[in-house]
Design an enzyme around this catalytic site. Structure first.
Site, short mmCIF file in Angstrom:
data_model
loop_
_atom_site.label_atom_id
_atom_site.label_comp_id
_atom_site.label_asym_id
_atom_site.label_seq_id
_atom_site.Cartn_x
_atom_site.Cartn_y
_atom_site.Cartn_z
N GLU A 112 -15.16 12.47 -19.58
CA GLU A 112 -16.22 14.14 -19.64
C GLU A 112 -16.49 14.62 -17.90
OE1 GLU A 112 -19.50 14.72 -22.45
OE2 GLU A 112 -17.75 13.81 -23.86
N HIS A 227 -24.29 25.57 -22.87
CA HIS A 227 -22.77 24.73 -22.51
C HIS A 227 -21.17 25.24 -22.99
CE1 HIS A 227 -18.91 22.66 -23.86
NE2 HIS A 227 -20.01 21.39 -24.76
N ARG A 268 -22.06 21.39 -16.05
CA ARG A 268 -21.79 21.75 -17.32
C ARG A 268 -22.76 23.61 -16.39
NH1 ARG A 268 -23.55 18.89 -22.27
NH2 ARG A 268 -21.74 17.94 -22.93
N HIS A 329 -27.29 25.22 -25.00
CA HIS A 329 -27.17 24.19 -25.92
C HIS A 329 -27.96 22.96 -25.69
CE1 HIS A 329 -24.27 20.58 -27.30
NE2 HIS A 329 -24.48 20.09 -25.87
N ARG A 364 -28.23 18.30 -18.43
CA ARG A 364 -27.84 16.51 -18.32
C ARG A 364 -26.42 16.52 -17.99
NH1 ARG A 364 -25.88 15.69 -23.05
NH2 ARG A 364 -25.79 17.87 -24.37
#
Length: 427
Positions: A112, A227, A268, A329, A364
């Protein structure tokens, strides 16, 4: 409720459930949750859960987590999470979680955004549901655990900086207390405070407001993660997340002219900023995400839930890009805790998105949330079972009628949390 429990846990997400599973079965445990037991954000997690790929991956995984967190992470917390990942994954497999496997039956990994290599376990595009439903089934099979659905925490019981349980309201508005030797707050984040969020709207940061009212330290409430890619919609309600894994597998982002404008695999917060800037430049409400580079086989096998949802919304990802927009998010701040999940109040613990142990820093890293929740909820359970504790809270006599107007109370809680977020932003 007349019964005194050994522990009360608020929340049926991954953190709360795994904490209950790791407590000794001689302990009587009560779990309360605002709605049904499967209405937690853990069930919504699409992407996956990280796992250390052997000792040669440690430095890279550590560096990826710190880089995503803008190097504001607690390094001890990060180390503990990474070192504990394999035992957590093994435990989940033992419980029956069906992670994706290759043709030889070995665990299969994906990558990811902001990860330097594939190290993420997944189950199609609904890993959170697979993990959390497995944990819930395990909890429901235990004779020592009582689960109270449609039961909302309105306060904690405490005296002399020691927690002795919670005050709750049921679906009919009845107010009652649940005394307990230990209390664990695992009630999720703050998505319900936002107009556009991937979270359930009933998850509104109540535990934070309660902590602030009782002088329990909190940290970084202004660290709110956006997000980058949720399916654009003009309808009200929770936004549907297009998983990080989609871009990890090769999906591309286009501007209004169909041109790529950024690196899809950056952290992100940076990607969200790039999308917002492009939307402003284009005068558009969204950008476009193209899943076609993944190929039909990968889309249908790895992301069937996303494929079906987009189809229902009028988009066939096999043949066309989809409109995406950033939305709230995740929450990196929370009630301040140590490596055992202990808060600033004796016998009160917090884990999962409710707490801040410093793992995530300012932002995160993708797929660290489920792992962090499981690692530190197990640590909390271990400390409850085996730690050295001050004397329990003396029985607390309170006026339950003070909580009768729950609508006004929760309006106050929202105001308290929102004000503190803004205050920390402006520090």
């Amino acid at each position: 409720m007349n019964k005194i429990f050994d522990a009360v846990i608020v929340g049926t997400g991954a953190a709360g459930l795994y904490c209950a599973l790791n407590l000794p079965q001689y302990m009587q445990v009560c779990i309360v949750t605002k709605q049904s037991a499967d209405a937690s954000d853990s069930f919504l997690a699409q992407g996956g859960i990280c796992m250390l790929r052997g000792e040669d991956d440690y430095d890279d995984y550590f560096a990826d987590t710190l880089r995503a967190g803008h190097f504001e992470n607690n390094k001890k917390s990060v180390d503990l999470m990474i070192r504990s990942s394999n035992s957590v994954i093994c435990d989940l497999v033992r419980m029956g979680v069906r992670f994706q496997r290759d043709g030889d039956g070995r665990l299969e990994f994906t990558r990811e955004g902001a990860h330097s290599r594939p190290r993420i376990q997944l189950h199609e595009d609904k890993t959170g549901r697979e993990i959390t439903s497995t944990l819930l089934a395990q909890v429901l099979s235990l004779s020592n655990v009582t689960v109270l659905e449609n039961t909302t925490m309105v306060d904690i019981l405490c005296a002399d900086n020691t927690c002795g349980g919670v005050v709750c309201a049921d679906a009919c508005g009845n107010i009652f207390s649940i005394p307990a030797d230990f209390t664990v707050l695992a009630c999720g984040g703050i998505g319900g405070l936002y107009k556009n969020s991937t979270n359930y709207p009933h998850i509104t940061g109540d535990a934070l407001a309660i902590a602030l009212r009782h002088g329990i330290p909190v940290s970084h409430l202004n660290y709110v993660q956006i997000h980058p890619t949720t399916l654009y919609s003009t309808q009200k309600g929770r936004r549907f997340l297009i998983s990080e894994s989609v871009r990890g597998e090769g999906a591309l982002l286009y501007d209004k002219n169909g041109s790529r404008f950024t690196d899809e695999l950056q952290p992100r917060d940076l990607l969200s900023a790039a999308i917002e800037a492009q939307m402003q430049k284009d005068g558009s409400d969204h950008v476009w995400e193209d899943m076609r580079p993944l190929g039909e086989k990968t889309i249908l096998e790895h992301f069937p839930h996303i494929y079906r949802h987009c189809l229902e919304a009028g988009y066939n990802v096999l043949h066309e890009p989809i409109p995406v927009v950033p939305a709230q998010h995740y929450f990196m701040g929370g009630i301040t805790v140590d490596l055992a999940g202990r808060t600033g109040m004796h016998r009160l613990y917090a884990c999962g998105e409710t707490c801040c142990n410093g793992v995530h820093g300012k932002n995160r890293l993708a797929s660290n949330s489920l792992l962090e929740s499981l690692v530190f909820s197990r640590r909390a359970a271990d400390d409850i079972a085996f730690g050295i504790h001050p004397a329990p809270c003396n029985p607390v006599q309170i006026d339950l009628s003070a909580y009768a107007d729950t609508d006004s109370l929760f309006a106050q809680y929202r105001e308290i949390v929102t004000h503190e977020i803004e205050r920390m932003k402006n520090q």
